[in-house]
Design an enzyme around this catalytic site. Sequence first.
Site, PDB file in Angstrom:
ATOM      1  N   ILE A  67     -48.046  -9.621 -30.739  1.00 25.70           N
ATOM      2  CA  ILE A  67     -49.118 -10.615 -30.688  1.00 25.70           C
ATOM      3  C   ILE A  67     -49.192 -11.190 -29.277  1.00 25.70           C
ATOM      4  CG2 ILE A  67     -50.021 -12.724 -31.755  1.00 25.70           C
ATOM      5  CD1 ILE A  67     -49.605 -10.400 -33.785  1.00 25.70           C
ATOM      6  N   TYR A  80     -32.017  -9.889 -31.575  1.00 23.95           N
ATOM      7  CA  TYR A  80     -33.245 -10.527 -32.081  1.00 23.95           C
ATOM      8  C   TYR A  80     -33.600  -9.958 -33.459  1.00 23.95           C
ATOM      9  CZ  TYR A  80     -38.257 -11.489 -32.448  1.00 23.95           C
ATOM     10  OH  TYR A  80     -39.502 -11.890 -32.891  1.00 23.95           O
ATOM     11  N   LYS A  92     -34.196 -11.750 -37.204  1.00 23.64           N
ATOM     12  CA  LYS A  92     -35.444 -11.680 -37.974  1.00 23.64           C
ATOM     13  C   LYS A  92     -35.209 -11.042 -39.346  1.00 23.64           C
ATOM     14  CE  LYS A  92     -37.897 -13.939 -35.132  1.00 23.64           C
ATOM     15  NZ  LYS A  92     -38.638 -15.154 -35.490  1.00 23.64           N
ATOM     16  N   ASN A 136     -41.691 -21.639 -37.503  1.00 27.18           N
ATOM     17  CA  ASN A 136     -42.171 -20.571 -36.620  1.00 27.18           C
ATOM     18  C   ASN A 136     -41.424 -20.470 -35.300  1.00 27.18           C
ATOM     19  OD1 ASN A 136     -44.553 -18.879 -35.330  1.00 27.18           O
ATOM     20  ND2 ASN A 136     -44.273 -20.672 -34.023  1.00 27.18           N
ATOM     21  N   ALA A 162     -31.654  -8.695 -35.563  1.00 21.70           N
ATOM     22  CA  ALA A 162     -30.691  -9.188 -36.560  1.00 21.70           C
ATOM     23  C   ALA A 162     -31.124 -10.556 -37.077  1.00 21.70           C
ATOM     24  CB  ALA A 162     -29.297  -9.274 -35.929  1.00 21.70           C
ATOM     25  N   SER A 190     -40.541 -11.034 -38.219  1.00 19.66           N
ATOM     26  CA  SER A 190     -41.100 -10.066 -37.272  1.00 19.66           C
ATOM     27  C   SER A 190     -40.986  -8.683 -37.909  1.00 19.66           C
ATOM     28  CB  SER A 190     -40.281 -10.086 -35.970  1.00 19.66           C
ATOM     29  OG  SER A 190     -40.708  -9.056 -35.099  1.00 19.66           O
ATOM     30  N   GLY A 249     -42.493 -24.988 -33.163  1.00 19.94           N
ATOM     31  CA  GLY A 249     -42.890 -24.072 -32.088  1.00 19.94           C
ATOM     32  C   GLY A 249     -44.407 -24.006 -32.004  1.00 19.94           C
ATOM     33  N   ASP A 306     -36.154 -30.025 -31.211  1.00 17.78           N
ATOM     34  CA  ASP A 306     -35.420 -28.795 -30.922  1.00 17.78           C
ATOM     35  C   ASP A 306     -34.862 -28.330 -32.261  1.00 17.78           C
ATOM     36  OD1 ASP A 306     -33.543 -26.876 -30.342  1.00 17.78           O
ATOM     37  OD2 ASP A 306     -32.576 -28.019 -28.734  1.00 17.78           O
TER      38      ASP A 306
END
Length: 250
Positions: A189, A156, A160, A90, A158, A142, A13, A63
């Site tokens: 960010i 999301y 992280k 990342n 869950a 995060s 990423g 991917d």
Amino acid sequence: MKTLEGQTAIVTGGAHGIGFGIAKVLGAEGANVLIADIDREGADRAAAEVAKSGREAIGVAADVTDKSSLEQMAAVALARWNRIDALAANAGIYPNYPLGEITAEQFDHVTSVNVRGALFSMQVCLPAMIEQHYGRIVLTSSITGSLVGAPQYGHYGATKAALIGLMKSAALEVILEGITINAVCPGNIRTEGFETTSPQHRARMLASIPLGEFGEPEDVAWAVRYLVSPEARYVTGQTLVIDGGQVLPE
Ligand code: NAP
């Protein structure tokens, strides 16, 4: 801290946002950098930018949900530099959905990018690291999920939080191989992805940051820079929060 001269770093990423910030900092600090991203053109552009620091940098299409493309990514790094010292796993996505509406497909997609992607990324880099008896892996988690919650980001969060669980067991599994695995937990960010969240969400977030401003990708990148350094050899299975104090207030 010693430079990263002679080291190879992979950033997934890495075409945009936090990943690009990490790639720039690791390149400026001396590492050769492979930027892997689903956006091939973006990865090439980012690599050209990193190469301006005088290091070698290459972009690769990958991917993270597809293990064979990650195997290819690791093979490219090994063919070019013969080692993989650091992996910043990342790549991640953060669409928002009301709790009651999220479908199985949406849940599975976010999970496959954010969690399975990190697992596969580690799997393809670990054999080289084990052979070298040296490696540094940093997962981008995060504050959401691991420390706090946000409406419409339950799925999301869950993923992280899952990354933190994955990291702890993985760190123990390779602790005698000269490999550390840690996580960074960014707050809010300023990135291309973050700019696609709703203005209301961003306004709410900004109001909750004691420092009074969003972070920049480089703020996260310098934390990663420390965790990938040889000097961080005694730090593993830990999380480092980079959030302008967002999770501090009572
Ligand atoms: P971003 O600006 O959207 O950049 C993410 C990059 O990952 C993009 O280049 C994206 O490509 C790529 N990508 C998406 N899916 C991929 C896949 N399946 N395989 C390979 N690459 C893929 O996002 P960001 O804000 O920098 O976020 C990066 C990481 O930090 C994520 O894990 C995110 O959860 C985490 N994070 C971000 C924040 C924040 O406030 N920004 C806070 C906490 C945690 P496309 O652009 O083509 O989709």
